[in-house]
Design a protein around this motif. Structure first.
Motif, PDB file in Angstrom:
ATOM      1  N   UNK A  41     -13.542  29.766  34.387  1.00 18.93           N
ATOM      2  CA  UNK A  41     -13.236  28.642  33.510  1.00 18.93           C
ATOM      3  C   UNK A  41     -12.160  27.736  34.091  1.00 18.93           C
ATOM      4  N   UNK A  42     -11.240  28.300  34.854  1.00 13.89           N
ATOM      5  CA  UNK A  42     -10.227  27.480  35.513  1.00 13.89           C
ATOM      6  C   UNK A  42     -10.843  26.534  36.526  1.00 13.89           C
ATOM      7  N   UNK A  43     -11.803  27.034  37.311  1.00 12.44           N
ATOM      8  CA  UNK A  43     -12.473  26.174  38.286  1.00 12.44           C
ATOM      9  C   UNK A  43     -13.330  25.115  37.601  1.00 12.44           C
ATOM     10  N   UNK A  44     -13.961  25.483  36.495  1.00 12.00           N
ATOM     11  CA  UNK A  44     -14.736  24.485  35.736  1.00 12.00           C
ATOM     12  C   UNK A  44     -13.819  23.382  35.223  1.00 12.00           C
ATOM     13  N   UNK A  45     -12.686  23.771  34.674  1.00 13.56           N
ATOM     14  CA  UNK A  45     -11.734  22.793  34.150  1.00 13.56           C
ATOM     15  C   UNK A  45     -11.161  21.945  35.283  1.00 13.56           C
ATOM     16  N   UNK A  46     -10.878  22.589  36.407  1.00 14.48           N
ATOM     17  CA  UNK A  46     -10.360  21.877  37.568  1.00 14.48           C
ATOM     18  C   UNK A  46     -11.367  20.830  38.045  1.00 14.48           C
ATOM     19  N   UNK A  47     -12.629  21.191  38.068  1.00 11.61           N
ATOM     20  CA  UNK A  47     -13.667  20.244  38.460  1.00 11.61           C
ATOM     21  C   UNK A  47     -13.689  19.046  37.508  1.00 11.61           C
ATOM     22  N   UNK A  48     -13.596  19.307  36.220  1.00 13.25           N
ATOM     23  CA  UNK A  48     -13.578  18.217  35.231  1.00 13.25           C
ATOM     24  C   UNK A  48     -12.385  17.296  35.454  1.00 13.25           C
ATOM     25  N   UNK A  49     -11.219  17.862  35.688  1.00 17.71           N
ATOM     26  CA  UNK A  49     -10.009  17.073  35.909  1.00 17.71           C
ATOM     27  C   UNK A  49     -10.178  16.200  37.152  1.00 17.71           C
ATOM     28  N   UNK A  50     -10.694  16.791  38.229  1.00 18.78           N
ATOM     29  CA  UNK A  50     -10.867  16.049  39.466  1.00 18.78           C
ATOM     30  C   UNK A  50     -11.919  14.955  39.339  1.00 18.78           C
ATOM     31  N   UNK A  51     -12.999  15.244  38.621  1.00 17.54           N
ATOM     32  CA  UNK A  51     -14.032  14.228  38.425  1.00 17.54           C
ATOM     33  C   UNK A  51     -13.517  13.089  37.550  1.00 17.54           C
ATOM     34  N   UNK A  52     -12.717  13.409  36.563  1.00 15.89           N
ATOM     35  CA  UNK A  52     -12.133  12.377  35.701  1.00 15.89           C
ATOM     36  C   UNK A  52     -11.179  11.495  36.502  1.00 15.89           C
ATOM     37  N   UNK A  53     -10.385  12.119  37.368  1.00 19.35           N
ATOM     38  CA  UNK A  53      -9.453  11.359  38.200  1.00 19.35           C
ATOM     39  C   UNK A  53     -10.217  10.453  39.157  1.00 19.35           C
ATOM     40  N   UNK A  54     -11.331  10.946  39.693  1.00 12.69           N
ATOM     41  CA  UNK A  54     -12.125  10.133  40.612  1.00 12.69           C
ATOM     42  C   UNK A  54     -12.751   8.951  39.878  1.00 12.69           C
TER      43      UNK A  54
END
Length: 111
Positions: free
Chosen positions: A95-108
């Protein structure tokens, strides 16, 4: 901000590879190995972006991701240190990696 997506995908790929094939060396995997093809400035920028993204996820998930993915520690060792079952650490990493992916995609997307 394509670098953010590359960083997230690399972290996820590292976890998947480690699950399929444990590291052969007894020490931490590539702790001081430079990233191939990246300049010092690029690595510094990627580290900064990853640090910002990690600070945006919850502490439990962040600790699990940092200890298992970035530091290459076995789930069992991290679980013993945190006082939780190894399955809980695996779930937190997932779940941490899923959340990290969401954060990074939002930043992009914002860039």
């Amino acid at each position: 901000m394509r670098r953010l997506v590359i960083t997230a995908n690399t972290a996820i790929d590292m976890v998947k590879a480690r699950v399929r094939r444990p590291p052969l060396a007894s020490g931490p995997a590539g702790e001081n190995a430079p990233a191939a093809g990246l300049s010092d400035i690029d690595r510094l920028i990627l580290r900064s972006e990853l640090r910002d993204a990690l600070s945006a996820i919850g502490a439990r998930h962040r600790d699990a991701v940092v200890e298992t993915v970035l530091r290459g520690r076995p789930y069992a060792d991290v679980a013993a240190e945190l006082g939780v079952p190894a399955g809980t650490v695996r779930t937190r990493v997932h779940y941490g990696l899923r959340r990290l992916r969401c954060v990074l995609e939002t930043a992009e997307a914002a860039a």
